[in-house]
Design an enzyme around this catalytic site. Structure first.
Site, PDB file in Angstrom:
ATOM      1  N   LYS A 177       0.853  -1.193   0.000  1.00 15.64           N
ATOM      2  CA  LYS A 177       0.000   0.000   0.000  1.00 15.64           C
ATOM      3  C   LYS A 177       0.888   1.243   0.000  1.00 15.64           C
ATOM      4  CE  LYS A 177      -1.856   2.932   2.910  1.00 15.64           C
ATOM      5  NZ  LYS A 177      -1.925   4.087   2.040  1.00 15.64           N
ATOM      6  N   GLY A 230       6.832   5.089   7.988  1.00 12.56           N
ATOM      7  CA  GLY A 230       5.974   6.267   8.058  1.00 12.56           C
ATOM      8  C   GLY A 230       6.239   7.001   9.360  1.00 12.56           C
ATOM      9  N   THR A 232       5.868   8.307  13.358  1.00 11.21           N
ATOM     10  CA  THR A 232       5.880   7.590  14.635  1.00 11.21           C
ATOM     11  C   THR A 232       4.464   7.409  15.187  1.00 11.21           C
ATOM     12  OG1 THR A 232       8.124   8.288  15.093  1.00 11.21           O
ATOM     13  CG2 THR A 232       6.785   7.723  17.009  1.00 11.21           C
ATOM     14  N   THR A 234       1.658   7.062  13.493  1.00 16.85           N
ATOM     15  CA  THR A 234       1.029   5.965  12.741  1.00 16.85           C
ATOM     16  C   THR A 234       1.667   4.633  13.120  1.00 16.85           C
ATOM     17  OG1 THR A 234       0.944   7.540  10.916  1.00 16.85           O
ATOM     18  CG2 THR A 234       0.202   5.318  10.441  1.00 16.85           C
ATOM     19  N   GLU A 252       9.774   1.511  10.558  1.00 17.55           N
ATOM     20  CA  GLU A 252      10.775   2.543  10.238  1.00 17.55           C
ATOM     21  C   GLU A 252      10.070   3.880  10.363  1.00 17.55           C
ATOM     22  OE1 GLU A 252      13.852   1.984   9.778  1.00 17.55           O
ATOM     23  OE2 GLU A 252      13.844  -0.172   9.453  1.00 17.55           O
ATOM     24  N   CYS A 286      13.532  11.283   5.793  1.00 16.84           N
ATOM     25  CA  CYS A 286      13.553  10.951   7.222  1.00 16.84           C
ATOM     26  C   CYS A 286      14.951  11.108   7.803  1.00 16.84           C
ATOM     27  CB  CYS A 286      13.052   9.528   7.433  1.00 16.84           C
ATOM     28  SG  CYS A 286      13.979   8.339   6.450  1.00 16.84           S
ATOM     29  N   GLU A 389       9.564  16.346  15.050  1.00 17.11           N
ATOM     30  CA  GLU A 389       9.883  16.241  13.630  1.00 17.11           C
ATOM     31  C   GLU A 389       9.035  17.230  12.826  1.00 17.11           C
ATOM     32  OE1 GLU A 389       8.584  12.775  11.345  1.00 17.11           O
ATOM     33  OE2 GLU A 389      10.610  12.582  10.550  1.00 17.11           O
TER      34      GLU A 389
HETATM   35  P1  NAD Z   1       2.255   8.430   7.693  1.00 18.63           P
HETATM   36  O1  NAD Z   1       2.591   7.706   8.939  1.00 18.63           O
HETATM   37  O2  NAD Z   1       1.205   9.455   7.724  1.00 18.63           O
HETATM   38  O3  NAD Z   1       1.828   7.407   6.539  1.00 18.63           O
HETATM   39  C1  NAD Z   1       2.653   6.328   6.154  1.00 18.63           C
HETATM   40  C2  NAD Z   1       1.779   5.259   5.508  1.00 18.63           C
HETATM   41  O4  NAD Z   1       0.936   4.715   6.507  1.00 18.63           O
HETATM   42  C3  NAD Z   1       0.850   5.779   4.413  1.00 18.63           C
HETATM   43  O5  NAD Z   1       0.782   4.833   3.385  1.00 18.63           O
HETATM   44  C4  NAD Z   1      -0.478   5.901   5.141  1.00 18.63           C
HETATM   45  O6  NAD Z   1      -1.599   5.838   4.290  1.00 18.63           O
HETATM   46  C5  NAD Z   1      -0.416   4.701   6.067  1.00 18.63           C
HETATM   47  N1  NAD Z   1      -1.282   4.768   7.233  1.00 18.63           N
HETATM   48  C6  NAD Z   1      -1.854   5.842   7.819  1.00 18.63           C
HETATM   49  N2  NAD Z   1      -2.620   5.454   8.865  1.00 18.63           N
HETATM   50  C7  NAD Z   1      -2.524   4.106   8.957  1.00 18.63           C
HETATM   51  C8  NAD Z   1      -3.059   3.139   9.838  1.00 18.63           C
HETATM   52  N3  NAD Z   1      -3.862   3.463  10.842  1.00 18.63           N
HETATM   53  N4  NAD Z   1      -2.721   1.852   9.649  1.00 18.63           N
HETATM   54  C9  NAD Z   1      -1.892   1.473   8.648  1.00 18.63           C
HETATM   55  N5  NAD Z   1      -1.358   2.356   7.767  1.00 18.63           N
HETATM   56  C10 NAD Z   1      -1.660   3.666   7.921  1.00 18.63           C
HETATM   57  O7  NAD Z   1       3.639   9.031   7.180  1.00 18.63           O
HETATM   58  P2  NAD Z   1       3.855   9.992   5.952  1.00 18.63           P
HETATM   59  O8  NAD Z   1       3.349  11.347   6.335  1.00 18.63           O
HETATM   60  O9  NAD Z   1       3.371   9.353   4.716  1.00 18.63           O
HETATM   61  O10 NAD Z   1       5.451  10.011   5.865  1.00 18.63           O
HETATM   62  C11 NAD Z   1       6.265  10.846   6.600  1.00 18.63           C
HETATM   63  C12 NAD Z   1       6.830  10.141   7.806  1.00 18.63           C
HETATM   64  O11 NAD Z   1       7.533   8.964   7.411  1.00 18.63           O
HETATM   65  C13 NAD Z   1       7.855  10.980   8.550  1.00 18.63           C
HETATM   66  O12 NAD Z   1       7.636  10.854   9.921  1.00 18.63           O
HETATM   67  C14 NAD Z   1       9.178  10.354   8.163  1.00 18.63           C
HETATM   68  O13 NAD Z   1      10.214  10.542   9.085  1.00 18.63           O
HETATM   69  C15 NAD Z   1       8.796   8.921   8.062  1.00 18.63           C
HETATM   70  N6  NAD Z   1       9.761   8.181   7.252  1.00 18.63           N
HETATM   71  C16 NAD Z   1      10.577   7.291   7.880  1.00 18.63           C
HETATM   72  C17 NAD Z   1      11.538   6.606   7.142  1.00 18.63           C
HETATM   73  C18 NAD Z   1      12.477   5.627   7.795  1.00 18.63           C
HETATM   74  O14 NAD Z   1      13.110   4.879   7.078  1.00 18.63           O
HETATM   75  N7  NAD Z   1      12.580   5.605   9.108  1.00 18.63           N
HETATM   76  C19 NAD Z   1      11.619   6.808   5.768  1.00 18.63           C
HETATM   77  C20 NAD Z   1      10.760   7.730   5.166  1.00 18.63           C
HETATM   78  C21 NAD Z   1       9.830   8.407   5.921  1.00 18.63           C
END
Ligand code: NAD
Length: 485
Positions: A177, A230, A232, A234, A252, A286, A389
């Site tokens: 997804k 994604g 923290t 979530t 991650e 990130c 963040e």
């Molecule tokens: P997000 O947590 O909003 O979304 C990430 C994914 O999770 C999306 O596909 C979203 O639709 C899905 N999601 C949302 N709610 C969910 C739920 N209840 N259950 C399952 N899936 C759900 O993050 P974002 O805004 O898309 O991305 C930015 C974040 O990602 C930042 O915090 C960034 O630091 C982090 N990030 C971390 C890494 C790493 O490797 N550690 C890499 C890239 C981004």
């Protein structure tokens, strides 16, 4: 391969399907603020369909010789590479990132991910343990079944392929997804998978929101492995959903990464590297170093030169080859950046560069989401701006007096994803690296990646590691066979 479609569809059992509920979301182009395509607003029913397809495909796929699975992945890599320009353009439109960055970083890295895991599975070793004179044990590492792979919007194909490639390479089937904000390259990958002849049901992509599709994946009892990247907040929800079902989970998550410059560093290199680590992809990586710490004797020189270099970054239409800084992914993210810049000022910070939304670079981008590189000085290390963040082109710069102090500053944070240290003193580099609580410490560099090394975060930046052997182990189940002599 078709050009960018006006409406994308789910990919289930090798077919492009409308979502069962026939609902769609607008896919907004960040540079223009306008919809440029539509993405399925799928729900549990679509996930159920994908699970049935993945379940059906598992037996044959997991029983194929590794060399055969490898060939499919290599073919996928070759085809993405063939379509580098189309992928780069789609990624730039979808995310707002400069097309030059998509072409040199995101898409080549997706190619590398498929190639890396395609060949890694050909070189694995098995363990055997001899128990005195009575038995010997060997360990089978078997695919776990159906993997649920959920990824964010900032590096869409790069991160999704980092999950898909190891998951299917070792014989799992997958339900991926992508973020609903940036689904286009995942859709194009499905076209490639079909062209590569990947058997139906091995890779399924269900588009839609987190609460609808992501939550349905994490809750599904037949999906026993979840790899999530994604935020923290979530990640916590994902962990909560998976815990009662005892799923194997890799998380991650976010970062607030320290970037430490000692006075003995090669300042030219440190400044160039720091500008990159602060503002690459508009600060939406990130791993970006958003907290810069500079040894006091070099502080003024560093700040002046850093600002000078950052102010030369060209903000522009992401599709313009000369653009260094493209658009912020959406209005919510733009508002979040504005909120933190206001907060920083309330916390006593001084805006020394940027600080308010940029003028649109051209008529096409009149309603796009642009924010310039922003530098804030004069803040306490303990303030919210320095702890939370932001995920945008905003950095704080703080002086420090000695090694002990800066290590304490670096670790004074709930996150622990990555850090950079700039020094020419080798002993210091080792000493500091050992004491900083982050999953990666870069010395005199940033974002240099060897796909074999473990990748992931400490503290609230995540649980588990991806990359190389770690990924092959994550997506397999070890089984010990003990044979009496
Ligand atoms: P997000 O947590 O909003 O979304 C990430 C994914 O999770 C999306 O596909 C979203 O639709 C899905 N999601 C949302 N709610 C969910 C739920 N209840 N259950 C399952 N899936 C759900 O993050 P974002 O805004 O898309 O991305 C930015 C974040 O990602 C930042 O915090 C960034 O630091 C982090 N990030 C971390 C890494 C790493 O490797 N550690 C890499 C890239 C981004």
């Amino acid at each position: 391969m078709t050009e960018i479609p006006a409406r994308i569809r789910n990919f289930i059992d090798g077919q492009f399907l409308e979502p069962i509920g026939s609902k769609y979301l607008d896919n907004i182009e960040p540079a223009t603020g306008k919809p440029y395509s539509q993405v399925p607003d799928s729900d549990t029913r679509d996930v159920d369909l994908a699970v049935a397809a993945a379940e059906k495909a598992f037996h044959d796929w997991s029983n194929k010789p590794a060399a055969e699975r490898s060939r499919f992945l290599l073919r996928i890599a070759d085809l993405i590479e063939r379509d580098l320009e189309k992928f780069s353009r789609a990624e730039s439109i979808d995310t707002g990132k400069p097309i030059s960055l998509a072409r040199t970083l995101d898409i080549p890295r997706a190619v590398a991910n498929f190639r890396f895991f395609a060949t890694a599975i050909l070189h694995t070793e098995s363990e055997a343990h001899i128990t005195d004179n009575v038995a010997f044990n060997y360990t089978l590492r078997q695919p776990r079944g159906i993997a649920g792979l959920i990824s964010p919007w900032n590096l869409p194909l790069y991160l999704l392929s980092w999950k898909i490639a190891p998951a299917i390479a070792v014989g799992n089937t997958a339900i991926a997804k992508p973020s609903e904000l940036t689904p286009m390259t995942a859709y194009m990958l499905c076209e490639i998978a079909r062209e590569a002849g990947l058997p139906n049901g091995v890779l399924n992509v269900v588009h839609g929101t987190g609460p609808n599709v992501g939550a349905a994946i994490t809750a599904h009892p037949k999906i026993n492995t979840i790899s999530f990247t994604g935020g923290t907040v979530t990640g916590r929800k994902v962990a909560e959903a998976c815990a009662p079902l005892f799923k194997k989970v890799s998380l991650e998550l976010g970062g607030k990464n320290p970037n430490i410059i000692f006075a003995d560093a090669d300042l030219d290199t440190a400044i160039a590297g720091s500008v990159r680590s602060s503002f690459a992809n508009q600060g939406q990586v990130c791993l970006c170093g958003s907290r810069v710490f500079v040894e006091r004797s070099a502080y003024k020189d560093f700040v002046d030169r850093f600002i000078d270099k950052a102010s030369q970054l060209k903000i522009g239409d992401p599709l313009d080859e000369k653009t260094d800084q493209g658009a912020i992914v959406n209005k919510t993210q733009l508002d979040k950046i504005k909120f933190y810049v206001d907060l920083a000022q309330k916390e006593g910070g001084k805006i020394t560069l940027g600080g308010s939304p940029s003028r649109p670079p051209n008529e096409r981008c009149r309603e796009g989401y642009f924010f310039p590189p922003t530098v804030i000085t004069g803040l306490l290390v303990s303030c919210r701006t320095n702890r939370e963040e932001i995920f945008g082109p905003v950095v704080t710069i703080t002086p420090f007096d000695n090694e002990e102090e800066v290590i304490a500053y670096a670790n004074d944070c709930d996150y622990g994803l990555a850090s950079s240290v700039w020094t020419q003193n080798l002993s210091r580099a080792h000493r500091v690296a050992e004491q900083i609580n982050t999953g990666t410490v870069w010395v005199n560099c940033w974002l240099l990646r060897d796909l074999r090394v473990p990748f992931g975060g400490m503290k609230q930046s995540g649980v588990g590691r991806e990359g190389g052997e770690e990924a092959l182990r994550f997506f397999t189940e070890p089984k010990n066979v003990c044979i009496a002599k």
